[in-house]
Design a protein around this motif. Structure first.
Motif, PDB file in Angstrom:
ATOM      1  N   SER A  93       0.824  -1.206   0.000  1.00 17.48           N
ATOM      2  CA  SER A  93       0.000   0.000   0.000  1.00 17.48           C
ATOM      3  C   SER A  93       0.860   1.259   0.000  1.00 17.48           C
ATOM      4  N   ILE A  94       0.378   2.264  -0.685  1.00 18.75           N
ATOM      5  CA  ILE A  94       1.002   3.578  -0.690  1.00 18.75           C
ATOM      6  C   ILE A  94       1.083   4.142   0.723  1.00 18.75           C
ATOM      7  N   SER A 100       4.999   4.749   0.701  1.00 19.53           N
ATOM      8  CA  SER A 100       5.111   6.210   0.684  1.00 19.53           C
ATOM      9  C   SER A 100       6.549   6.657   0.452  1.00 19.53           C
ATOM     10  N   ALA A 101       7.515   5.812   0.784  1.00 19.11           N
ATOM     11  CA  ALA A 101       8.926   6.165   0.574  1.00 19.11           C
ATOM     12  C   ALA A 101       9.265   6.295  -0.907  1.00 19.11           C
ATOM     13  N   ASP A 109      17.228   6.667  -8.018  1.00 16.78           N
ATOM     14  CA  ASP A 109      17.173   7.555  -6.859  1.00 16.78           C
ATOM     15  C   ASP A 109      17.526   6.803  -5.579  1.00 16.78           C
ATOM     16  N   VAL A 110      18.173   7.510  -4.670  1.00 19.42           N
ATOM     17  CA  VAL A 110      18.460   6.989  -3.332  1.00 19.42           C
ATOM     18  C   VAL A 110      17.669   7.850  -2.358  1.00 19.42           C
ATOM     19  N   ILE A 111      16.928   7.192  -1.472  1.00 23.02           N
ATOM     20  CA  ILE A 111      15.987   7.859  -0.576  1.00 23.02           C
ATOM     21  C   ILE A 111      16.361   7.554   0.868  1.00 23.02           C
ATOM     22  N   GLN A 112      16.294   8.560   1.716  1.00 20.26           N
ATOM     23  CA  GLN A 112      16.420   8.368   3.159  1.00 20.26           C
ATOM     24  C   GLN A 112      15.005   8.427   3.726  1.00 20.26           C
ATOM     25  N   TRP A 113      14.557   7.349   4.386  1.00 18.77           N
ATOM     26  CA  TRP A 113      13.169   7.308   4.853  1.00 18.77           C
ATOM     27  C   TRP A 113      13.103   6.647   6.212  1.00 18.77           C
TER      28      TRP A 113
END
Length: 129
Positions: A93-94, A100-101, A109-113
């Protein structure tokens, strides 16, 4: 980040906005935090029509492969609306932290979450529709 901001399809934004408003009542801190963070990122997002959407951007129903160097794992899942969520079928789920991350980010892309176990670094390895 490949694009300077999140890239969101306009119709999907309307759905996402409704979902985030419903979840605003969430009391669990980590869940509330990731919803608030996504809401903040959406304030600066780029909104495109369906025909303008980039094929490597994560959106609803995308099949997404991510990895985390922090935990040395790799996972592939489909990003879905909450009613279609099914962990056994790898449909996330979003509104879950992982969902959501990645929404609106692109391949590479690299994401910090923030996740329940703390802040993690995720790299989007692949995106397919």
């Amino acid at each position: 980040m490949k694009n300077e901001k999140l890239v969101i399809e306009k119709k999907e934004f309307l759905v996402l906005k409704q979902l985030l408003n419903i979840e605003e009542q969430q009391k669990e801190t980590t869940v509330k935090n990731h919803i608030l963070k996504l809401r903040e990122e959406l304030k600066e997002a780029i909104f495109l029509d369906e025909e303008e959407m980039h094929t490597d951007v994560v959106r609803f129903n995308s099949l997404v492969t991510v990895s985390s160097e922090d935990s040395n794992w790799k996972n592939t899942f489909q990003l879905v609306v909450p009613s279609k969520s099914n962990i056994a079928e790898k449909k996330i789920s979003i509104l879950m932290p992982m969902g959501s991350a990645v929404m609106g980010y692109a391949k590479g892309d690299v994401i910090q979450w923030e996740f329940p176990g703390g802040i993690k670094s995720l790299e989007i390895l692949d995106v397919k529709m």
